[in-house]
Design a protein around this motif. Structure first.
Motif, short mmCIF file in Angstrom:
data_model
loop_
_atom_site.label_atom_id
_atom_site.label_comp_id
_atom_site.label_asym_id
_atom_site.label_seq_id
_atom_site.Cartn_x
_atom_site.Cartn_y
_atom_site.Cartn_z
N VAL A 166 0.93 -0.97 -0.03
CA VAL A 166 0.25 -0.02 0.10
C VAL A 166 0.76 1.32 -0.07
O VAL A 166 0.62 2.26 -0.66
CB VAL A 166 -1.08 -0.10 1.31
CG1 VAL A 166 -1.70 1.03 1.17
CG2 VAL A 166 -1.92 -1.46 1.10
N PHE A 167 1.83 1.32 0.82
CA PHE A 167 3.03 2.47 0.90
C PHE A 167 4.07 1.93 -0.08
O PHE A 167 4.55 0.98 -0.24
CB PHE A 167 3.18 2.54 2.33
CG PHE A 167 2.22 3.09 3.36
CD1 PHE A 167 0.90 3.62 2.75
CD2 PHE A 167 2.26 3.06 4.64
CE1 PHE A 167 0.08 3.90 3.63
CE2 PHE A 167 1.33 3.33 5.65
CZ PHE A 167 0.21 3.58 5.05
N ARG A 168 4.37 3.35 -0.40
CA ARG A 168 5.72 3.29 -1.19
C ARG A 168 7.12 3.10 -0.57
O ARG A 168 6.89 3.50 0.88
CB ARG A 168 5.98 4.29 -2.14
CG ARG A 168 5.97 5.60 -1.28
CD ARG A 168 6.15 6.96 -2.41
NE ARG A 168 6.03 8.25 -1.84
CZ ARG A 168 7.16 8.81 -1.31
NH1 ARG A 168 8.27 8.26 -1.84
NH2 ARG A 168 7.11 10.03 -0.82
N GLU A 169 8.29 2.57 -1.03
CA GLU A 169 9.22 2.01 -0.13
C GLU A 169 10.19 3.60 -0.16
O GLU A 169 10.03 4.52 -1.10
CB GLU A 169 9.96 1.12 -0.87
CG GLU A 169 9.28 -0.28 -0.95
CD GLU A 169 10.18 -1.36 -1.60
OE1 GLU A 169 11.19 -1.07 -2.08
OE2 GLU A 169 9.61 -2.41 -1.20
N GLY A 170 11.28 3.61 0.85
CA GLY A 170 12.08 4.52 0.77
C GLY A 170 12.00 5.70 1.37
O GLY A 170 12.62 6.79 1.54
N ILE A 171 10.79 5.71 2.35
CA ILE A 171 10.51 6.81 3.25
C ILE A 171 11.06 6.70 4.70
O ILE A 171 11.08 5.73 5.08
CB ILE A 171 8.79 7.01 3.48
CG1 ILE A 171 8.44 7.20 2.22
CG2 ILE A 171 8.59 8.28 4.30
CD1 ILE A 171 6.98 7.43 1.95
N ASP A 172 11.69 7.73 5.24
CA ASP A 172 12.44 7.57 6.45
C ASP A 172 11.31 7.80 7.47
O ASP A 172 10.58 8.91 7.42
CB ASP A 172 13.58 8.56 6.65
CG ASP A 172 14.22 8.75 7.85
OD1 ASP A 172 13.80 7.91 8.83
OD2 ASP A 172 15.29 9.24 7.90
N PRO A 173 10.99 6.96 8.65
CA PRO A 173 10.05 7.06 9.30
C PRO A 173 10.23 8.35 10.22
O PRO A 173 9.24 9.08 10.62
CB PRO A 173 10.26 5.87 10.47
CG PRO A 173 10.65 4.98 9.49
CD PRO A 173 11.72 5.62 8.73
N VAL A 174 11.48 8.80 10.43
CA VAL A 174 11.74 10.25 11.22
C VAL A 174 11.25 11.29 10.39
O VAL A 174 10.93 12.13 10.92
CB VAL A 174 13.26 10.06 11.60
CG1 VAL A 174 13.55 11.59 12.17
CG2 VAL A 174 13.60 9.25 12.59
N GLU A 175 11.52 11.04 9.00
CA GLU A 175 10.98 12.25 8.27
C GLU A 175 9.40 12.28 7.87
O GLU A 175 8.73 13.54 8.01
CB GLU A 175 11.82 12.13 6.76
CG GLU A 175 13.10 12.68 6.89
CD GLU A 175 13.74 12.48 5.29
OE1 GLU A 175 13.21 12.19 4.49
OE2 GLU A 175 15.12 12.42 5.52
#
Length: 232
Positions: A166-175
């Motif tokens: 569902v969600f795209r890869e590569g996103i920093d959880p802190v960001e």
């Protein structure tokens, strides 16, 4: 003369009752000090807040405040820790682990928006701490530990969304946490200036509901593998 003589014992009895309350409920007294101190620091900043005023508004004395917190800076740091603890405890109580990732993330954004709106003193204290370049926050191991749990929380939601496609890869959880915080924080920190500049009251129920809905939409669209759903 008689009235003054009667008033003296009355004041003594009230003082005695206050002392008894403090001894019977030290944690309640400490929490009462923190709540009032948060209001004072949020309103007047670290330099402008006065221990005398905090003592006058609480079930305590200056001596009691110094006993619990050491000094004014110790009280300020404890109030800051308490403010962060409240928001993290609220997040922990959210029953969203079993929800689909999009709904879980939406609920987290809604909670953050509502919490910041309802606890403006938290926003003001964070703004004050930024004026101090985070120097007091840096001293607090408790705040660092509290915010680790916040990142773990949003990271789990995000990881489930990625695993389910569902969600795209590569996103920093802190960001991602930064983006959520920014939208919800700005709603409080800049509401007055935006309202004056653009001649629209951003504090009305209708406006807040729209901003809340838009905040959820923007975060969800940001993480979606494809464009996120439009919410009505």
């Amino acid at each position: 003369m008689d009235s003054e003589m009667k008033a003296g014992p009355a004041r003594s009895r009230r003082k005695a009752r206050g002392e008894a309350t403090r001894h019977q409920d030290p944690e309640g007294t400490r929490q009462n000090i923190l709540e009032i101190a948060s209001e004072e620091f949020a309103l007047n900043g670290l330099s402008g807040a006065r221990i005398d005023e905090i003592a006058a508004r609480t079930r305590s004395s200056k001596r009691m405040i110094y006993y619990y917190f050491g000094d004014k800076e110790g009280l300020y740091l404890s109030a800051l820790e308490n403010a962060y603890r409240m928001v993290r405890e609220g997040e922990a109580k959210l029953d969203i682990e079993g929800l689909p990732p999009v709904e879980a993330l939406s609920r987290l954004v809604e909670f953050t928006f509502d919490h910041h709106h309802q606890h403006e003193e938290f926003i003001r204290m964070v703004m004050i701490e930024n004026i101090h370049h985070g120097q007091y926050l840096e001293r607090s191991e408790a705040i660092r530990e509290l915010n680790v749990t916040a990142i773990d929380h949003i990271a789990r939601i995000y990881a489930r969304g990625v695993a389910e496609g569902v969600f795209r890869e590569g996103i920093d959880p802190v960001e991602l946490h930064w983006q959520v915080s920014a939208l919800c924080f700005f709603n409080v920190s800049n509401r007055a200036t935006f309202s004056k500049i653009f001649g629209r009251d951003f504090g009305t129920e209708e406006q807040l509901a729209r901003l809340r809905r838009n905040s959820v939409d923007m975060v969800v669209r940001f993480v979606m593998r494809n464009e996120g759903p439009t919410r009505g």
